[in-house]
Design an enzyme around this catalytic site. Structure first.
Site, PDB file in Angstrom:
ATOM      1  N   ASP A   1       0.841  -1.194   0.000  1.00 56.36           N
ATOM      2  CA  ASP A   1       0.000   0.000   0.000  1.00 56.36           C
ATOM      3  C   ASP A   1       0.883   1.254   0.000  1.00 56.36           C
ATOM      4  OD1 ASP A   1      -2.807   1.013   0.422  1.00 56.36           O
ATOM      5  OD2 ASP A   1      -1.868   1.904   2.200  1.00 56.36           O
TER       6      ASP A   1
ATOM      7  N   GLU B   1      14.924 -13.877   0.671  1.00 57.90           N
ATOM      8  CA  GLU B   1      15.186 -15.040   1.539  1.00 57.90           C
ATOM      9  C   GLU B   1      14.142 -16.137   1.308  1.00 57.90           C
ATOM     10  OE1 GLU B   1      15.171 -13.745   5.609  1.00 57.90           O
ATOM     11  OE2 GLU B   1      16.433 -12.016   5.124  1.00 57.90           O
TER      12      GLU B   1
HETATM   13  C1  NOJ Z   1      -4.459   2.908  -1.013  1.00 54.18           C
HETATM   14  C2  NOJ Z   1      -5.580   1.964  -0.778  1.00 54.18           C
HETATM   15  O1  NOJ Z   1      -5.852   1.262  -1.966  1.00 54.18           O
HETATM   16  C3  NOJ Z   1      -6.731   2.814  -0.320  1.00 54.18           C
HETATM   17  O2  NOJ Z   1      -7.929   2.081  -0.274  1.00 54.18           O
HETATM   18  C4  NOJ Z   1      -6.381   3.385   1.027  1.00 54.18           C
HETATM   19  O3  NOJ Z   1      -7.412   4.256   1.442  1.00 54.18           O
HETATM   20  C5  NOJ Z   1      -5.086   4.171   0.975  1.00 54.18           C
HETATM   21  N1  NOJ Z   1      -4.074   3.480   0.242  1.00 54.18           N
HETATM   22  C6  NOJ Z   1      -4.550   4.458   2.357  1.00 54.18           C
HETATM   23  O4  NOJ Z   1      -4.071   3.298   2.958  1.00 54.18           O
END
Ligand code: NOJ
Length: 521
Positions: A205, A256
Site C-alpha cells: 500500500d 530469503e
Molecule cells: C491505497 C488503498 O488502496 C486505499 O484504499 C487506502 O485508502 C489508501 N491506500 C490508504 O491506505
C-alpha cells in the site's frame, strides 16, 4: 520469457478480493476469510492464478482496514489466524497463490505504538516512530506545513499538548517515520510473519509514500489533489528518493523466500520515476494505473499502453495492467454504464488480457458490475465526511459481490442488510445467472483466461502495433495473437486469421463498434 515456479507472477492473472465485499461466511453482512474459502471454486473455475486479499488485520475500520492496529493478527470480523491458514491451505491445494496487503506507510491510531506516542511527551522516544512536529505561528496553532490529506483537509492533526502529527490519509492513519530503525525492523517482522505462514507475496500500500523529505518542506500549493492523484514533482508527500532504500530492505527479506513477490501501489505517473521502483533490487511489479485512468478512446488507450511498456523496458519487470480496483469508479461505469458501458467493458477485458505481462482483475469485473449510487446515509468512506460531504468517496465501487438468487443480498450473506446496501435488479448479474450463459461477462472472462493459459498465441513479451482503421487499436503479440479493438463509430472488417475469441458476435466478418476480437495470425 515464460514464467517458472520461481517467477510464476510474470504473466499471472491476479484476482483482487476486497474482503469486506467478496463473500460473507458468518452472516454479519461483511465479507470474511471463511467466505473467501467457501467461494474458492468460483476462482478456480474462473481460471485466475493468484489472489490479492485486501487488509484483514485488526482495525477500527476508519479506512476499512487500511488503518491497521496490529499487522500480525486477524480482525475478528474477518476470522482468525486459523481461518487464514485454512484458506491458504485450500487455495494452495487448488493451485492458487495467495498474496496479502502490506500497509507500511501508516498505522491505525489504535496501534499500540500510537497510543504510547499520545500518552508520552513531545520529544519522547515513543513519538519518534511517527511524525510529530511543533506547529507554525506564534503559538504553534498553524500546521507544520501546507500538506493536504489525500482524503481532504490538512494532513496534520493537533494533539492536546499542542504538537501536530502527520497523516497523509485520515487522522486515524498516522504516518510512520521510516528513518526510525524500529519502524523498518517491525515491517520486516510483519513480512516474515506472513511469509513463514506461506503467503506468496504482498501488495504494498502507498509504496511511494514511506519516505518524506527532511525538514518536511511545504509542497507546491495545488488545488485539492483528490484521491490518489498522480503525484508530480513539487508534491513532497510522495515519491521521495529515500523510499527506494525501504524497497531495497523489503526486497532483501523477500529474497530469503524464493518464489515470493511484491507489487507496489505506486501512483507516480512519470515513466522514469516509476521505473526506479522496478530496479533489480526493489519491487518485482508496480501497478501501472494508466489503463485505469484512460478514457474509452483509441489514442488515450494507446498512449496508456505505450507508457506502461516504456516504463518496464530496461527493468526486469513485466507490465502490470489494472482496469478497476476498490479506489476508483468501475470501468463499466467509467465507459458509460448500461449497455454501452458493458459492451466496452467486454472489449476492455480482451484488451487487458491480451497485453503481455500481469493482469489484475478486481472482484466483480468478471461479472460486469457497475458502480452503484448510494444514498447519503449509506456512505461509509472517510472521504465523504473529510471533504465536507462534497466528495462521495469510493463506496460506489465496493458493493458486495452478487452470487445467486433474485434479491439482496444475492447469496453474498445470509442476511439481507449488508455493510453497503446491494441494489435491486442485480439478479441478472449474479455468478449463478451468468455461469451457464455463453454470452455472459463471466463466460467471456473464463474463456479468455483459459486461452491465456493454454494458447501459445498469448505467449511472448513482444508487442507490435499493427496498422488499424481510424479509431481502432490493433497489435500482435510475439506468440501470434492479434488483438483488434474497435473504438470508432463504425463497423470495421475483421483481419485475417483464426478466430479465438470475440467480445460480441462477429460471424458476419465485421467487428462492430465497442468490441474486440482475438485472432491467431
Ligand atoms: C491505497 C488503498 O488502496 C486505499 O484504499 C487506502 O485508502 C489508501 N491506500 C490508504 O491506505
Amino acid at each position: 520469457m515464460p514464467s517458472t515456479d520461481l517467477d510464476w507472477w510474470r504473466d499471472a492473472v491476479f484476482y483482487q478480493v476486497y474482503i469486506r465485499s467478496f463473500a460473507d461466511g458468518n452472516g454479519d453482512g461483511v465479507g470474511d476469510l471463511a467466505g473467501i474459502r467457501a467461494r474458492l471454486p468460483h476462482l478456480i473455475d474462473l481460471g485466475v492464478d493468484a489472489l490479492w486479499i485486501t487488509p484483514f488485520y485488526p482495525s477500527p475500520m476508519a479506512d476499512h482496514g487500511y488503518d491497521v492496529a496490529d499487522p500480525r493478527d486477524v480482525e475478528p470480523t474477518f476470522g482468525d489466524l486459523a481461518a487464514f491458514d485454512a484458506l491458504l491451505a485450500d487455495a494452495h491445494a487448488a493451485g492458487l497463490r495467495v498474496t496479502v496487503d502490506l500497509v507500511p506507510n501508516h498505522t491505525s491510531h489504535a496501534h499500540e505504538w500510537f497510543e504510547a506516542a499520545l500518552a508520552a511527551a513531545p520529544g519522547s522516544p515513543e513519538r519518534a516512530r511517527y511524525l510529530f512536529r511543533d506547529g507554525r505561528g506564534s503559538d504553534g496553532a498553524e500546521p507544520p506545513n501546507n500538506w493536504p490529506s489525500v482524503f481532504g483537509g490538512p494532513a496534520w492533526t493537533r494533539v492536546p499538548d499542542g504538537q501536530w502529527y502527520l497523516h497523509l490519509f485520515a487522522p486515524e492513519q498516522p504516518d510512520l517515520d521510516f528513518t526510525h530503525p524500529e519502524v523498518l525492523a517491525d515491517l520486516e517482522e510483519t513480512m516474515r510473519f506472513w511469509l513463514d505462514r506461506g503467503v506468496d507475496g504482498f501488495r504494498i500500500d502507498v509504496a511511494h509514500g514511506m519516505a518524506k523529505p527532511s525538514g518536511l518542506p511545504d509542497m507546491l500549493p495545488m488545488e485539492d489533489t483528490g484521491l490518489l492523484a498522480d503525484h508530480g514533482p513539487g508534491d513532497h508527500r510522495f515519491d521521495d528518493d529515500g523510499v527506494h532504500e525501504v524497497h531495497r530492505r523489503i526486497r532483501r527479506v523477500l529474497d530469503e523466500y524464493p518464489g515470493r513477490m511484491a507489487v507496489g501501489e505506486v501512483w507516480v505517473s512519470d515513466d522514469d520515476r516509476l521505473a526506479q521502483y522496478l530496479r533489480p533490487d526493489e519491487l518485482q511489479l508496480a501497478f501501472n494505473f494508466k489503463l485505469l485512468t484512460a478514457e474509452w478512446d483509441a489514442e488515450d488507450l494507446r498512449t496508456a499502453i505505450e507508457h506502461s511498456l516504456a516504463t518496464v523496458e530496461g527493468t526486469p519487470a513485466p507490465a502490470c495492467w489494472v482496469l478497476s480496483n476498490h479506489d476508483r469508479p468501475r470501468h463499466v461505469t467509467r465507459y458509460g454504464d448500461g449497455i454501452v458501458g458493458t459492451r466496452r467493458a467486454r472489449a476492455a477485458a480482451l484488451l487487458q488480457l491480451a497485453l503481455p505481462g500481469v493482469a489484475y482483475v478486481y472482484n466483480g469485473d468478471e461479472l460486469g458490475l457497475p458502480d452503484v449510487d448510494l444514498p447519503d446515509e449509506a456512505l461509509q468512506d472517510p472521504i465523504w465526511e473529510r471533504s465536507g460531504r462534497t466528495e462521495r468517496g469510493r463506496d460506489a465501487c465496493r458493493i458486495p459481490v452478487p452470487w445467486s438468487g433474485d434479491e439482496p443480498s444475492y447469496g453474498f450473506s445470509s442476511r439481507r442488510d449488508t455493510w453497503l446496501p446491494m441494489p435491486e435488479g442485480w439478479d441478472r448479474l449474479t455468478v449463478a445467472a451468468q455461469a451457464d450463459d455463453d454470452a455472459s461477462m463471466l463466460s467471456l472472462y473464463r474463456r479468455a483466461l483459459e486461452l491465456r493459459r493454454t494458447s501459445s498465441a498469448l505467449r511472448g513479451d513482444g508487442l507490435e502495433w499493427l496498422p488499424a482503421p481510424a479509431g481502432c487499436l490493433a497489435f500482435r503479440r510475439s506468440g501470434g495473437l492479434v488483438c483488434l479493438v474497435n473504438l470508432s463509430a463504425d463497423d470495421v472488417p475483421l483481419p485475417e486469421g483464426e478466430l479465438l475469441l470475440a467480445s460480441t458476435d462477429v460471424s458476419d466478418g465485421v467487428l462492430p463498434v465497442d468490441a474486440a476480437v482475438w485472432l491467431r495470425a
